[in-house]
Design a protein around this motif. Structure first.
Motif, mmCIF file in Angstrom:
data_model
loop_
_atom_site.group_PDB
_atom_site.id
_atom_site.type_symbol
_atom_site.label_atom_id
_atom_site.label_comp_id
_atom_site.label_asym_id
_atom_site.label_seq_id
_atom_site.Cartn_x
_atom_site.Cartn_y
_atom_site.Cartn_z
ATOM 1 N N PRO A 234 83.485 -48.088 -13.538
ATOM 2 C CA PRO A 234 82.443 -47.813 -12.530
ATOM 3 C C PRO A 234 82.035 -46.338 -12.557
ATOM 4 O O PRO A 234 82.839 -45.465 -12.877
ATOM 5 C CB PRO A 234 83.122 -48.176 -11.215
ATOM 6 N N VAL A 235 80.770 -46.075 -12.242
ATOM 7 C CA VAL A 235 80.258 -44.709 -12.118
ATOM 8 C C VAL A 235 79.480 -44.615 -10.809
ATOM 9 O O VAL A 235 79.056 -45.623 -10.257
ATOM 10 C CB VAL A 235 79.364 -44.307 -13.317
ATOM 11 N N LYS A 236 79.289 -43.386 -10.326
ATOM 12 C CA LYS A 236 78.590 -43.182 -9.055
ATOM 13 C C LYS A 236 77.084 -43.385 -9.171
ATOM 14 O O LYS A 236 76.421 -43.640 -8.179
ATOM 15 C CB LYS A 236 78.858 -41.771 -8.532
ATOM 16 N N GLY A 237 76.546 -43.217 -10.373
ATOM 17 C CA GLY A 237 75.109 -43.342 -10.543
ATOM 18 C C GLY A 237 74.372 -42.036 -10.318
ATOM 19 O O GLY A 237 73.160 -42.028 -10.114
ATOM 20 N N THR A 238 75.098 -40.934 -10.364
ATOM 21 C CA THR A 238 74.484 -39.616 -10.205
ATOM 22 C C THR A 238 74.751 -38.789 -11.455
ATOM 23 O O THR A 238 75.723 -39.004 -12.170
ATOM 24 C CB THR A 238 75.041 -38.877 -8.979
ATOM 25 N N GLY A 239 73.859 -37.850 -11.714
ATOM 26 C CA GLY A 239 74.029 -36.988 -12.877
ATOM 27 C C GLY A 239 72.940 -35.944 -12.908
ATOM 28 O O GLY A 239 72.323 -35.634 -11.877
ATOM 29 N N ARG A 240 72.696 -35.423 -14.107
ATOM 30 C CA ARG A 240 71.692 -34.378 -14.293
ATOM 31 C C ARG A 240 70.899 -34.680 -15.557
ATOM 32 O O ARG A 240 71.434 -35.235 -16.506
ATOM 33 C CB ARG A 240 72.353 -33.009 -14.428
ATOM 34 N N ASP B 88 77.642 -37.870 -13.979
ATOM 35 C CA ASP B 88 78.700 -36.973 -13.497
ATOM 36 C C ASP B 88 80.036 -37.266 -14.161
ATOM 37 O O ASP B 88 80.859 -36.366 -14.336
ATOM 38 C CB ASP B 88 78.836 -37.068 -11.977
ATOM 39 N N GLU B 89 80.249 -38.514 -14.572
ATOM 40 C CA GLU B 89 81.506 -38.898 -15.207
ATOM 41 C C GLU B 89 81.531 -38.565 -16.698
ATOM 42 O O GLU B 89 82.567 -38.730 -17.344
ATOM 43 C CB GLU B 89 81.761 -40.401 -15.008
ATOM 44 N N GLY B 90 80.392 -38.128 -17.270
ATOM 45 C CA GLY B 90 80.382 -37.688 -18.659
ATOM 46 C C GLY B 90 79.462 -38.428 -19.610
ATOM 47 O O GLY B 90 78.788 -37.791 -20.411
ATOM 48 N N PRO B 91 79.417 -39.757 -19.572
ATOM 49 C CA PRO B 91 78.542 -40.453 -20.534
ATOM 50 C C PRO B 91 77.073 -40.136 -20.287
ATOM 51 O O PRO B 91 76.684 -39.746 -19.185
ATOM 52 C CB PRO B 91 78.816 -41.933 -20.263
ATOM 53 N N VAL C 19 69.877 -36.026 -10.472
ATOM 54 C CA VAL C 19 69.198 -37.310 -10.332
ATOM 55 C C VAL C 19 70.189 -38.364 -9.850
ATOM 56 O O VAL C 19 71.405 -38.175 -9.921
ATOM 57 C CB VAL C 19 68.556 -37.761 -11.666
ATOM 58 N N GLU C 20 69.620 -39.465 -9.351
ATOM 59 C CA GLU C 20 70.445 -40.596 -8.914
ATOM 60 C C GLU C 20 69.790 -41.879 -9.392
ATOM 61 O O GLU C 20 68.566 -41.949 -9.547
ATOM 62 C CB GLU C 20 70.612 -40.593 -7.398
ATOM 63 N N VAL C 21 70.595 -42.879 -9.626
ATOM 64 C CA VAL C 21 70.086 -44.142 -10.152
ATOM 65 C C VAL C 21 69.370 -44.947 -9.076
ATOM 66 O O VAL C 21 69.722 -44.882 -7.894
ATOM 67 C CB VAL C 21 71.229 -44.978 -10.785
ATOM 68 N N VAL C 22 68.331 -45.634 -9.495
ATOM 69 C CA VAL C 22 67.656 -46.657 -8.694
ATOM 70 C C VAL C 22 67.495 -47.848 -9.632
ATOM 71 O O VAL C 22 67.403 -47.685 -10.844
ATOM 72 C CB VAL C 22 66.290 -46.201 -8.140
ATOM 73 N N PHE C 23 67.491 -49.027 -9.074
ATOM 74 C CA PHE C 23 67.359 -50.214 -9.909
ATOM 75 C C PHE C 23 65.987 -50.813 -9.688
ATOM 76 O O PHE C 23 65.564 -51.017 -8.561
ATOM 77 C CB PHE C 23 68.490 -51.198 -9.606
ATOM 78 N N ARG D 139 65.758 -41.117 -10.272
ATOM 79 C CA ARG D 139 64.835 -40.316 -9.464
ATOM 80 C C ARG D 139 65.561 -39.028 -9.099
ATOM 81 O O ARG D 139 66.793 -38.945 -9.187
ATOM 82 C CB ARG D 139 64.411 -41.057 -8.204
ATOM 83 N N ARG D 140 64.770 -38.030 -8.668
ATOM 84 C CA ARG D 140 65.390 -36.786 -8.213
ATOM 85 C C ARG D 140 66.366 -37.102 -7.100
ATOM 86 O O ARG D 140 66.059 -37.896 -6.204
ATOM 87 C CB ARG D 140 64.345 -35.808 -7.696
ATOM 88 N N ALA D 141 67.534 -36.487 -7.145
ATOM 89 C CA ALA D 141 68.513 -36.678 -6.069
ATOM 90 C C ALA D 141 67.954 -36.070 -4.793
ATOM 91 O O ALA D 141 67.190 -35.098 -4.832
ATOM 92 C CB ALA D 141 69.838 -36.032 -6.437
ATOM 93 N N ALA D 142 68.320 -36.633 -3.670
ATOM 94 C CA ALA D 142 67.802 -36.167 -2.383
ATOM 95 C C ALA D 142 67.983 -34.663 -2.211
ATOM 96 O O ALA D 142 67.094 -33.973 -1.733
ATOM 97 C CB ALA D 142 68.476 -36.932 -1.252
#
Length: 97
Positions: free
Chosen positions: A10-16, A45-48, A68-72, A87-90
């Protein structure tokens, strides 16, 4: 990488944003109405890293390292599928880095 020793996690769905390109000429008829659009590589954020699209962000606002953060998003271009987009993170709109 052709590795055979992998597993789901599992991943948080956040990154850059790691990098991106802007497509001005659709490579498939299904995307003609979308040009120009950005294809982004997001480092989670977890690396991949994941290749995806960006939504709700003008192309000129893209920045390296932008949070950024994931949206489906549901897509019916090749059957009924749900695709991960970003999308851009809040916090990104408030100058967070």
């Amino acid at each position: 990488c052709a590795a055979t020793d992998w597993s789901w996690a599992p991943v948080k769905g956040t990154g850059r944003i790691y990098t991106w390109t802007v497509v001005h000429r659709a490579m498939h008829p299904a995307f003609v109405g979308d040009v120009p659009y950005a294809v982004v590589v997001v480092e989670l954020d977890e690396g991949p890293r994941i290749v995806s699209g960006i939504v709700d962000c003008p192309l000129e606002a893209l920045e390296m390292e932008m949070p950024v953060e994931v949206v489906f998003e549901r897509s019916d271009r090749w059957g009924d599928r749900v695709l991960p987009r970003f999308r851009r993170a809040a916090a990104a709109g408030r100058g967070a880095r």
